[in-house]
Write an enzyme that holds these catalytic residues in place. Sequence first.
Site, PDB file in Angstrom:
ATOM      1  N   LYS A  15       0.832  -1.218   0.000  1.00 13.89           N
ATOM      2  CA  LYS A  15       0.000   0.000   0.000  1.00 13.89           C
ATOM      3  C   LYS A  15       0.859   1.259   0.000  1.00 13.89           C
ATOM      4  CE  LYS A  15      -2.255  -0.960   3.880  1.00 13.89           C
ATOM      5  NZ  LYS A  15      -1.789  -2.291   4.263  1.00 13.89           N
ATOM      6  N   ARG A  88      -9.237   0.796   8.662  1.00  9.66           N
ATOM      7  CA  ARG A  88      -8.855  -0.595   8.908  1.00  9.66           C
ATOM      8  C   ARG A  88      -9.931  -1.330   9.691  1.00  9.66           C
ATOM      9  NH1 ARG A  88      -2.855   0.469   8.703  1.00  9.66           N
ATOM     10  NH2 ARG A  88      -1.764  -1.506   8.623  1.00  9.66           N
ATOM     11  N   ARG A 122      11.436  -6.443   4.731  1.00  8.44           N
ATOM     12  CA  ARG A 122      11.265  -4.995   4.569  1.00  8.44           C
ATOM     13  C   ARG A 122      12.227  -4.224   5.469  1.00  8.44           C
ATOM     14  NH1 ARG A 122       5.322  -2.522   4.644  1.00  8.44           N
ATOM     15  NH2 ARG A 122       5.253  -3.147   6.808  1.00  8.44           N
ATOM     16  N   ARG A 155      11.481  -2.556  11.083  1.00 10.44           N
ATOM     17  CA  ARG A 155      10.472  -2.095  12.041  1.00 10.44           C
ATOM     18  C   ARG A 155      10.170  -3.204  13.028  1.00 10.44           C
ATOM     19  NH1 ARG A 155       5.746   0.193   8.268  1.00 10.44           N
ATOM     20  NH2 ARG A 155       4.585  -1.118   9.702  1.00 10.44           N
ATOM     21  N   ARG A 166      -0.364  -9.629  12.977  1.00 14.41           N
ATOM     22  CA  ARG A 166      -1.013  -8.573  12.186  1.00 14.41           C
ATOM     23  C   ARG A 166      -1.925  -9.166  11.113  1.00 14.41           C
ATOM     24  NH1 ARG A 166       3.651  -4.723  10.228  1.00 14.41           N
ATOM     25  NH2 ARG A 166       1.965  -3.339   9.623  1.00 14.41           N
TER      26      ARG A 166
HETATM   27  P1  AMP Z   1       1.178   0.438   8.678  1.00 15.64           P
HETATM   28  O1  AMP Z   1       2.416   1.251   8.523  1.00 15.64           O
HETATM   29  O2  AMP Z   1       0.022   0.987   7.875  1.00 15.64           O
HETATM   30  O3  AMP Z   1       1.403  -1.027   8.440  1.00 15.64           O
HETATM   31  O4  AMP Z   1       0.722   0.564  10.211  1.00 15.64           O
HETATM   32  C1  AMP Z   1       1.563   0.174  11.271  1.00 15.64           C
HETATM   33  C2  AMP Z   1       0.748  -0.040  12.540  1.00 15.64           C
HETATM   34  O5  AMP Z   1       0.083   1.186  12.891  1.00 15.64           O
HETATM   35  C3  AMP Z   1      -0.396  -1.047  12.418  1.00 15.64           C
HETATM   36  O6  AMP Z   1       0.055  -2.383  12.614  1.00 15.64           O
HETATM   37  C4  AMP Z   1      -1.326  -0.581  13.530  1.00 15.64           C
HETATM   38  O7  AMP Z   1      -0.821  -0.947  14.801  1.00 15.64           O
HETATM   39  C5  AMP Z   1      -1.213   0.930  13.419  1.00 15.64           C
HETATM   40  N1  AMP Z   1      -2.214   1.491  12.481  1.00 15.64           N
HETATM   41  C6  AMP Z   1      -1.992   2.093  11.286  1.00 15.64           C
HETATM   42  N2  AMP Z   1      -3.137   2.487  10.713  1.00 15.64           N
HETATM   43  C7  AMP Z   1      -4.119   2.119  11.569  1.00 15.64           C
HETATM   44  C8  AMP Z   1      -5.535   2.215  11.544  1.00 15.64           C
HETATM   45  N3  AMP Z   1      -6.188   2.774  10.506  1.00 15.64           N
HETATM   46  N4  AMP Z   1      -6.239   1.739  12.603  1.00 15.64           N
HETATM   47  C9  AMP Z   1      -5.607   1.186  13.663  1.00 15.64           C
HETATM   48  N5  AMP Z   1      -4.273   1.035  13.748  1.00 15.64           N
HETATM   49  C10 AMP Z   1      -3.534   1.498  12.713  1.00 15.64           C
END
Ligand code: AMP
Length: 210
Positions: A15, A88, A122, A155, A166
């Site tokens: 994404k 999400r 990653r 990360r 996840r």
């Molecule tokens: P990402 O970089 O989009 O993979 O997000 C990393 C982490 O941030 C996720 O595993 C969640 O813990 C948190 N996170 C990001 N976006 C959301 C969302 N829309 N709702 C809840 N948690 C989020």
Amino acid sequence: MFTRIVLIGPPGSGKGTQTERLCKEFGFAHISTGDLLREAVRTGTPLGIEAKRFMDAGDLVPDELVIELVKLKLDRCPEGFVLDGFPRTIEQAKTLQDICMIDVAINLEVNEEDIVGRMINRRSCRKCGAVYNLRFKPPKNGDVCDKCGGELYQRSDDVEETVRARMKVYKERTFPLISFYDSRGILLNIEARGGIDEIYKKIVEKIKSS
Ligand code: AMP
């Protein structure tokens, strides 16, 4: 052409990478809740401190915290943005409907094992946030960012155990968004196999032809 776009898909489906390219080519604003949350964690805001434990566990940050961040960004529902990693949950999607009319939800379809392989490879830049993949998009010089020379790191939520957690969260809480947007007639499925360029081309074709 669609200009208010939501990009959904499992963690590690690409994404962020695809959003970055769309925004560069079409001048859309890139709104990533993951980036906003990591920034809040890095600067130690109260929201960041609370969010960190959920993120480290591979869990979703509570809706009210994430919605607070997104509302600030979508204040007057700007023209031309891609939401990367939001919504999400169904709750978040319903709130988004109240803030802003979305033109299209692009769903990146990928298989779970491909994803786990992608995510554990990653690496992200500590300084500018650029994302690499040791297999598909490797940095030119070991653990140094091509763009800014910053240090690359893995990360904490990209280690295998957390990646599996996840995925489970994705299936339970985010997957239902596919029918949510399908029933509203704005879902576009993209088979996200193959290279980054190939997937990007499919996305652009669909966006332009709609
Ligand atoms: P990402 O970089 O989009 O993979 O997000 C990393 C982490 O941030 C996720 O595993 C969640 O813990 C948190 N996170 C990001 N976006 C959301 C969302 N829309 N709702 C809840 N948690 C989020």
